[in-house]
Design an enzyme around this catalytic site. Structure first.
Site, mmCIF file in Angstrom:
data_model
loop_
_atom_site.group_PDB
_atom_site.id
_atom_site.type_symbol
_atom_site.label_atom_id
_atom_site.label_comp_id
_atom_site.label_asym_id
_atom_site.label_seq_id
_atom_site.Cartn_x
_atom_site.Cartn_y
_atom_site.Cartn_z
ATOM 1 N N ARG A 49 0.852 -1.205 0.000
ATOM 2 C CA ARG A 49 0.000 0.000 0.000
ATOM 3 C C ARG A 49 0.881 1.246 0.000
ATOM 4 O O ARG A 49 0.581 2.235 -0.671
ATOM 5 C CB ARG A 49 -0.945 0.019 1.213
ATOM 6 N N TYR A 102 -15.748 17.434 -16.701
ATOM 7 C CA TYR A 102 -16.199 16.036 -16.655
ATOM 8 C C TYR A 102 -17.258 15.888 -15.544
ATOM 9 O O TYR A 102 -17.034 16.292 -14.398
ATOM 10 C CB TYR A 102 -15.001 15.118 -16.397
ATOM 11 N N ASP A 175 -6.676 18.917 -15.749
ATOM 12 C CA ASP A 175 -7.011 17.544 -16.152
ATOM 13 C C ASP A 175 -6.534 17.392 -17.596
ATOM 14 O O ASP A 175 -7.108 17.963 -18.525
ATOM 15 C CB ASP A 175 -8.527 17.336 -16.036
ATOM 16 N N LYS A 200 -7.723 6.143 -19.990
ATOM 17 C CA LYS A 200 -8.000 6.603 -21.349
ATOM 18 C C LYS A 200 -6.758 6.432 -22.238
ATOM 19 O O LYS A 200 -6.339 5.324 -22.472
ATOM 20 C CB LYS A 200 -8.507 8.050 -21.276
HETATM 21 C C1 LIG Z 1 -11.666 14.133 -18.413
HETATM 22 C C2 LIG Z 1 -11.838 13.048 -17.389
HETATM 23 N N1 LIG Z 1 -11.294 13.209 -16.160
HETATM 24 C C3 LIG Z 1 -11.434 12.267 -15.203
HETATM 25 C C4 LIG Z 1 -12.166 11.114 -15.433
HETATM 26 C C5 LIG Z 1 -12.320 10.087 -14.340
HETATM 27 O O1 LIG Z 1 -11.532 8.968 -14.609
HETATM 28 P P1 LIG Z 1 -11.873 7.455 -14.187
HETATM 29 O O2 LIG Z 1 -13.088 7.025 -14.967
HETATM 30 O O3 LIG Z 1 -10.621 6.713 -14.541
HETATM 31 O O4 LIG Z 1 -12.150 7.472 -12.710
HETATM 32 C C6 LIG Z 1 -12.739 10.909 -16.684
HETATM 33 C C7 LIG Z 1 -13.517 9.687 -16.965
HETATM 34 O O5 LIG Z 1 -14.221 9.577 -17.951
HETATM 35 C C8 LIG Z 1 -12.574 11.914 -17.684
HETATM 36 O O6 LIG Z 1 -13.116 11.770 -18.912
#
Ligand SMILES: Cc1ncc(COP(=O)(O)O)c(C=O)c1O
Length: 383
Positions: A49, A102, A175, A200
């Site tokens: 961890r 998001y 992000d 992604k």
């Molecule tokens: C731009 C963006 N940030 C954060 C996230 C969150 O990621 P996760 O689905 O891996 O938790 C997503 C998920 O679709 C996203 O598209």
């Protein structure tokens, strides 16, 4: 001379296994590590961890790609974002975020942190005068930028918003999930923190869920390290391995994703079934000039608003054969989805609600002629 991006994608943090010479870092499944003197781990590792060699290899790689100091990898993008926010926020603090961020991040900020006494405001980051006004009046602890945004593909001028945020003492989180460090380096534009859903493009093959926080400041990094260690939303060794495997081809994949998406956007802009294509590579996109300045290519994500409204949007999803109807994005295969009914359902009725006639496409790296043929027959069928 500093190594190039593709070289670092393949080599940063990746040393051959000292015991066997294995070129690929092993997947260290051990939860615990031997000590010869109590309290003194043999090689710095104690308990998985806190630290695991496979995860450490990924974290070094991620820090190098973003040009940060340290990176921390987590079980998902949301777990990463949560770890960062919990490392810096306390009751009474405020977050400013884009009005088309998001949906899952907005939901966490509004519904999880809100009841804990953390406020938030949403804004259109394109209006810099209003951004300054809002930041000056709310004095946020964190300004959360996403660019390009999911799913409206808006572009935020990172350098300008970071300068405003810093004038008022806020930390700037970017992000970078859609652009990836192959196309956009937020630290070079003034960001303090970079967030990824590594699910992604970094993973890149739709076979692993993960997230990361990258930092350039040692004190801030120490705080995130503590939350990762103490609370434990870590990526597993196998997930870390899969993510590293994906990253090795990130540069060439992003080139191909970008080429394919631009070709599709240019081909179908003006199609009779299309009201509007949202893709920053099109000169008609309001953020095109900023995107051209801060990104080296425009990425593989695009959204289409259909002239025939929601019915046309949902019908289109059933007419494509190569574009698979599924949420998520960033894999080698092309995906299509309806954000209003799928990924962004949670923001219905809020300031972040997305248009009902919008479909989002994650353009894969298949042969462009096949992608054009499939989308053409699907769009033509709506007429
Ligand atoms: C731009 C963006 N940030 C954060 C996230 C969150 O990621 P996760 O689905 O891996 O938790 C997503 C998920 O679709 C996203 O598209």
């Amino acid at each position: 001379m500093a190594q190039g991006f593709n070289t670092r994608s393949i080599h940063a943090g990746q040393t051959s296994d000292p015991t066997t010479g294995a070129v690929v870092p092993p997947i260290y499944l051990s939860s615990t590590f031997e000590q010869d003197v109590p309290g003194t781990p043999l090689n710095g590792f104690e308990y998985s961890r806190c630290d695991n060699p496979t995860r450490t290899a990924l974290q070094h790689n991620l820090a190098s790609l973003e040009g940060g100091l340290l990176a921390y990898s987590f079980a998902s993008g949301m777990a990463a974002e949560d770890a960062f926010f919990r490392s810096v926020l306390k009751p009474g603090d405020h977050i400013v975020l884009g009005n088309d961020a998001y949906g899952g991040s907005y939901r966490a900020i509004a519904q999880v942190y809100g009841p804990l006494g953390i406020g938030h405001s949403t804004i259109d980051f394109a209006d810099l005068a209003k951004v300054e006004e809002l930041i000056a009046s709310t004095k946020p602890k964190v300004v959360r930028i996403e660019t390009p945004t999911n799913p409206l593909m808006s572009i935020v001028d990172i350098e300008a918003v970071a300068a405003i945020s810093h004038r008022h003492g806020a930390l700037v989180l970017v992000d970078n999930t859609f652009a990836t460090p192959a196309l956009q380096r937020p630290f070079e534009l003034g960001a303090d923190v970079v967030l990824h859903s590594t699910t992604k493009y970094l993973g890149g093959h739709s076979d692993v869920v993960g997230g990361a926080i990258v930092l350039k400041d040692a004190d801030l990094a120490e705080k995130v390290a503590q939350i990762q260690n103490w609370m434990g939303a870590i990526s597993s060794p196998f997930d870390a391995y899969l993510t590293m495997r994906g990253i090795k081809t990130l540069g060439i994949r992003m080139e191909r994703h970008s080429e394919n998406a631009l070709a599709l956007a240019q081909r179908f802009e003006g199609h009779a079934a299309v009201e509007r294509i949202l893709y920053p590579g099109l000169t008609s996109h309001p953020g095109h000039e900023i995107a051209a300045r801060q990104m080296s290519a425009f990425g593989g994500m695009m959204s289409i608003q259909l002239a025939g409204g929601e019915a046309a949007a949902t019908t289109l999803l059933t007419r494509t054969k190569l574009f698979t109807l599924a949420p998520s994005l960033g894999g080698v295969e092309s995906l299509i989805e309806h954000p209003g009914l799928m990924t962004h359902h949670s923001v219905e009725g809020t300031a972040l609600e997305v248009p009902a006639n919008l479909v989002r496409i994650s353009v894969g790296i298949e042969d462009i002629d096949d992608l054009i043929e499939d989308l053409a027959q699907a769009l033509d069928s709506l007429l």
